[in-house]
Design a protein around this motif. Structure first.
Motif, PDB file in Angstrom:
ATOM      1  N   LYS A   1       1.125  -1.253  -0.014  1.00 28.18           N
ATOM      2  CA  LYS A   1       0.156  -0.030  -0.469  1.00 28.18           C
ATOM      3  C   LYS A   1       0.414   1.776   0.553  1.00 28.18           C
ATOM      4  O   LYS A   1       0.091   2.287  -0.153  1.00 28.18           O
TER       5      LYS A   1
ATOM      6  N   GLU B   1      -5.669   1.629  -3.920  1.00 27.82           N
ATOM      7  CA  GLU B   1      -6.101   0.970  -5.307  1.00 27.82           C
ATOM      8  C   GLU B   1      -4.291   0.813  -5.212  1.00 27.82           C
ATOM      9  O   GLU B   1      -4.383   0.170  -7.060  1.00 27.82           O
ATOM     10  N   ASN B   2      -2.897   1.088  -5.194  1.00 27.20           N
ATOM     11  CA  ASN B   2      -2.384   0.647  -6.208  1.00 27.20           C
ATOM     12  C   ASN B   2      -1.326  -0.541  -5.648  1.00 27.20           C
ATOM     13  O   ASN B   2      -0.519  -0.813  -6.563  1.00 27.20           O
TER      14      ASN B   2
ATOM     15  N   ALA C   1      -1.966  -3.553  -5.403  1.00 26.97           N
ATOM     16  CA  ALA C   1      -1.778  -4.298  -7.015  1.00 26.97           C
ATOM     17  C   ALA C   1      -0.364  -4.329  -7.401  1.00 26.97           C
ATOM     18  O   ALA C   1       0.332  -5.525  -8.097  1.00 26.97           O
ATOM     19  N   TYR C   2      -0.125  -3.080  -8.074  1.00 23.39           N
ATOM     20  CA  TYR C   2       1.237  -2.636  -9.241  1.00 23.39           C
ATOM     21  C   TYR C   2       2.272  -2.095  -8.326  1.00 23.39           C
ATOM     22  O   TYR C   2       3.219  -2.738  -8.932  1.00 23.39           O
TER      23      TYR C   2
ATOM     24  N   LEU D   1       3.026  -4.434  -5.310  1.00 17.18           N
ATOM     25  CA  LEU D   1       3.439  -5.884  -5.211  1.00 17.18           C
ATOM     26  C   LEU D   1       4.232  -6.530  -6.335  1.00 17.18           C
ATOM     27  O   LEU D   1       4.919  -7.149  -6.154  1.00 17.18           O
ATOM     28  N   GLY D   2       3.620  -5.764  -7.584  1.00 19.44           N
ATOM     29  CA  GLY D   2       4.108  -6.615  -8.963  1.00 19.44           C
ATOM     30  C   GLY D   2       5.960  -6.085  -8.812  1.00 19.44           C
ATOM     31  O   GLY D   2       6.141  -6.485  -9.629  1.00 19.44           O
TER      32      GLY D   2
END
Length: 210
Positions: free
Chosen positions: A8, A117-118, A120-121, A123-124
């Motif tokens: 996060k 909201e970010n 997932a990005y 984590l990538g």
């Protein structure tokens, strides 16, 4: 050790390698390892916070070999890097610099607003960091030489860099000796490794938990 902020928070990871070879030779890396190529793509800039710390310690301003890493990927301009033999450097320079970097990283996390909201990005990007590190970290060659490639693959991908993408048939680069002339070789775990490097491997103290 590598400290990953919660995804996060769009912040660099804190990477730390502190290696001692029989208390005769030392190798250290401490860095805020960026997730993005451009520093401004993080939640806040951080190199300006690190520069005053690094400027205090000339002994920690070395450059690592480009044989294993590309300094433009997942490394900042304010990385602390050193190879040295004087043990006094540990208490005089390395430990206070290490403490300052850790405290600065904690301060940044406290000051940053979470952005779920970010997540997932981010984590990538952390996974991309793990994959790059698993493929490039020369210390992993120690494990392959001592315990075999299969064991090293499991250890590196399932423990050290557990978010990394495993590539079948991959092998690890051997960690180079800490200076000196070429040494006679002997078999270790099915691989030929310089005798001096064997001693370094056996005496290396890893401060690692990834």
């Amino acid at each position: 050790a590598v400290f990953y902020p919660d995804p996060k928070y769009n912040l660099p990871v804190l990477g730390i390698d502190l290696l001692a070879f029989n208390r005769k030779k030392y190798l250290t890396i401490v860095d805020f390892q960026p997730l993005h190529e451009d520093e401004k793509d993080h939640a806040m800039k951080f190199e300006n916070r690190l520069k005053p710390i690094k400027d205090k310690y000339n002994s920690l301003k070395g450059r690592m070999s480009s044989k294993f890493y590309d300094e433009t990927k997942f490394f900042s301009q304010e990385m602390l890097f050193a190879r040295f033999e004087d043990e006094q450097v540990v208490s005089r320079d390395l430990f206070p610099a290490f403490q300052s970097y850790v405290q600065t990283h904690l301060d940044m996390i406290r000051e940053t607003t979470a952005e779920p909201e970010n997540a997932a990005y981010i984590l990538g990007r952390q996974k991309a960091y793990d994959t790059y590190s698993a493929e490039r970290d020369p210390a992993t060659g120690l494990f392959a030489a001592m315990f075999g490639n299969d064991w090293a693959q499991d250890f590196v991908h399932d423990f050290l860099f557990s978010m990394s993408e495993r590539k079948e048939g991959a092998t690890f680069p051997a960690m180079p000796p800490m200076g000196g002339p070429p040494q006679p070789t002997a078999a270790v775990g099915g691989a030929h490794v310089p005798k001096q490097q064997q001693k370094q491997q056996q005496g290396a103290a890893f401060a690692r938990k990834r």
